[in-house]
Design a protein around this motif. Structure first.
Motif, mmCIF file in Angstrom:
data_model
loop_
_atom_site.group_PDB
_atom_site.id
_atom_site.type_symbol
_atom_site.label_atom_id
_atom_site.label_comp_id
_atom_site.label_asym_id
_atom_site.label_seq_id
_atom_site.Cartn_x
_atom_site.Cartn_y
_atom_site.Cartn_z
ATOM 1 N N THR A 117 0.815 -1.219 0.000
ATOM 2 C CA THR A 117 0.000 0.000 0.000
ATOM 3 C C THR A 117 0.844 1.263 0.000
ATOM 4 O O THR A 117 0.325 2.347 -0.218
ATOM 5 N N GLY A 118 2.131 1.146 0.260
ATOM 6 C CA GLY A 118 2.989 2.317 0.314
ATOM 7 C C GLY A 118 2.971 3.005 1.660
ATOM 8 O O GLY A 118 3.614 4.020 1.855
ATOM 9 N N GLU A 119 2.203 2.474 2.596
ATOM 10 C CA GLU A 119 2.149 3.056 3.930
ATOM 11 C C GLU A 119 3.218 2.406 4.792
ATOM 12 O O GLU A 119 3.632 1.286 4.561
ATOM 13 N N GLY A 120 3.646 3.106 5.785
ATOM 14 C CA GLY A 120 4.662 2.575 6.685
ATOM 15 C C GLY A 120 5.672 3.643 7.030
ATOM 16 O O GLY A 120 5.495 4.823 6.710
ATOM 17 N N TYR A 121 6.733 3.231 7.672
ATOM 18 C CA TYR A 121 7.754 4.167 8.137
ATOM 19 C C TYR A 121 9.131 3.667 7.740
ATOM 20 O O TYR A 121 9.333 2.475 7.545
ATOM 21 N N VAL A 122 10.066 4.601 7.646
ATOM 22 C CA VAL A 122 11.438 4.269 7.291
ATOM 23 C C VAL A 122 12.377 4.942 8.290
ATOM 24 O O VAL A 122 12.109 6.041 8.777
ATOM 25 N N LEU A 123 13.455 4.239 8.621
ATOM 26 C CA LEU A 123 14.457 4.733 9.567
ATOM 27 C C LEU A 123 15.615 5.336 8.786
ATOM 28 O O LEU A 123 16.145 4.702 7.876
ATOM 29 N N ASN A 124 15.995 6.570 9.118
ATOM 30 C CA ASN A 124 17.098 7.254 8.445
ATOM 31 C C ASN A 124 18.048 7.845 9.470
ATOM 32 O O ASN A 124 17.668 8.111 10.600
ATOM 33 N N ARG A 125 19.255 8.100 9.037
ATOM 34 C CA ARG A 125 20.234 8.834 9.832
ATOM 35 C C ARG A 125 20.378 10.196 9.188
ATOM 36 O O ARG A 125 20.817 10.319 8.037
ATOM 37 N N GLU A 126 19.962 11.260 9.887
ATOM 38 C CA GLU A 126 19.981 12.612 9.331
ATOM 39 C C GLU A 126 20.655 13.578 10.304
ATOM 40 O O GLU A 126 20.191 13.732 11.422
ATOM 41 N N PRO A 164 7.378 8.785 7.647
ATOM 42 C CA PRO A 164 6.480 7.976 6.832
ATOM 43 C C PRO A 164 7.054 7.779 5.435
ATOM 44 O O PRO A 164 7.841 8.596 4.954
ATOM 45 N N VAL A 165 6.679 6.691 4.785
ATOM 46 C CA VAL A 165 7.191 6.412 3.444
ATOM 47 C C VAL A 165 6.617 7.394 2.435
ATOM 48 O O VAL A 165 7.316 7.849 1.538
ATOM 49 N N THR A 166 5.346 7.739 2.572
ATOM 50 C CA THR A 166 4.706 8.672 1.643
ATOM 51 C C THR A 166 4.093 9.817 2.431
ATOM 52 O O THR A 166 3.971 9.763 3.649
ATOM 53 N N GLY A 167 3.693 10.852 1.731
ATOM 54 C CA GLY A 167 3.029 11.993 2.349
ATOM 55 C C GLY A 167 3.974 13.142 2.614
ATOM 56 O O GLY A 167 5.155 13.117 2.258
ATOM 57 N N SER A 168 3.436 14.164 3.262
ATOM 58 C CA SER A 168 4.213 15.383 3.467
ATOM 59 C C SER A 168 5.368 15.193 4.443
ATOM 60 O O SER A 168 6.376 15.859 4.346
ATOM 61 N N GLY A 169 5.257 14.300 5.387
ATOM 62 C CA GLY A 169 6.327 14.079 6.357
ATOM 63 C C GLY A 169 7.492 13.267 5.825
ATOM 64 O O GLY A 169 8.497 13.105 6.494
ATOM 65 N N SER A 170 7.373 12.751 4.609
ATOM 66 C CA SER A 170 8.428 11.900 4.060
ATOM 67 C C SER A 170 9.566 12.693 3.436
ATOM 68 O O SER A 170 10.608 12.122 3.128
ATOM 69 N N ARG A 171 9.408 13.964 3.254
ATOM 70 C CA ARG A 171 10.432 14.791 2.599
ATOM 71 C C ARG A 171 11.515 15.222 3.579
ATOM 72 O O ARG A 171 11.246 15.927 4.542
ATOM 73 N N ARG A 172 12.739 14.779 3.321
ATOM 74 C CA ARG A 172 13.862 15.193 4.149
ATOM 75 C C ARG A 172 14.177 16.656 3.871
ATOM 76 O O ARG A 172 13.990 17.135 2.773
ATOM 77 N N TRP A 173 14.682 17.366 4.871
ATOM 78 C CA TRP A 173 15.102 18.761 4.820
ATOM 79 C C TRP A 173 13.927 19.726 4.728
ATOM 80 O O TRP A 173 14.119 20.924 4.832
ATOM 81 N N ILE A 174 12.722 19.228 4.505
ATOM 82 C CA ILE A 174 11.584 20.134 4.355
ATOM 83 C C ILE A 174 10.638 20.024 5.534
ATOM 84 O O ILE A 174 10.160 21.016 6.057
ATOM 85 N N SER A 175 10.360 18.800 5.955
ATOM 86 C CA SER A 175 9.401 18.597 7.032
ATOM 87 C C SER A 175 10.062 17.924 8.224
ATOM 88 O O SER A 175 11.108 17.287 8.100
ATOM 89 N N LYS A 176 9.432 18.072 9.379
ATOM 90 C CA LYS A 176 9.948 17.439 10.585
ATOM 91 C C LYS A 176 9.667 15.945 10.517
ATOM 92 O O LYS A 176 8.638 15.530 10.008
ATOM 93 N N PRO A 177 10.569 15.141 11.059
ATOM 94 C CA PRO A 177 10.298 13.696 11.107
ATOM 95 C C PRO A 177 9.222 13.393 12.145
ATOM 96 O O PRO A 177 8.956 14.193 13.042
ATOM 97 N N LYS A 178 8.622 12.236 12.012
ATOM 98 C CA LYS A 178 7.608 11.807 12.985
ATOM 99 C C LYS A 178 8.237 11.622 14.357
ATOM 100 O O LYS A 178 7.707 12.070 15.364
ATOM 101 N N TYR A 179 9.394 10.935 14.400
ATOM 102 C CA TYR A 179 10.146 10.729 15.634
ATOM 103 C C TYR A 179 11.624 10.957 15.344
ATOM 104 O O TYR A 179 12.086 10.707 14.236
#
Length: 99
Positions: free
Chosen positions: A43-52, A60-75
């Motif tokens: 479905t494309g839903e879910g979360y991904v772990l990154n080192r930033e 999140p994998v999709t949506g507005s929170g998925s953009r690095r440098w633009i939006s805050k991460p969920k956690y």
């Protein structure tokens, strides 16, 4: 338009100027982003772990929170060392209620 001194993003280890952040944001918003699907039932839903920027982040994998440098991460956490990915995965699983 790249980073200063012709370096690629993976080779650059320093502060990112406001100009480069604005250019990155404009590129991210104006270019279509292909929807990533690994399986037809995904479905494309879910979360991904990154080192930033020294933080472990969960986005999140999709949506507005998925953009690095633009939006805050969920956690995000700074308490787990950068070389301990297993601890970061355990932290993410605990937050998401998987463990």
């Amino acid at each position: 338009m790249g980073l200063p001194n012709g370096r690629r993003y993976a080779d650059y280890d320093g502060p990112v100027s406001v100009r480069d952040q604005v250019i990155g944001m404009v590129r991210a918003l104006t270019r279509p982003r292909p929807r990533r699907r690994l399986h037809p039932d995904d479905t494309g839903e879910g979360y991904v772990l990154n080192r930033e920027m020294g933080w472990w982040t969960v986005r999140p994998v999709t949506g507005s929170g998925s953009r690095r440098w633009i939006s805050k991460p969920k956690y995000a956490t700074h308490s787990i060392p950068g070389n301990d990915r297993e601890a970061a995965l355990t932290w993410m699983g605990t937050l998401l209620g998987l463990y």
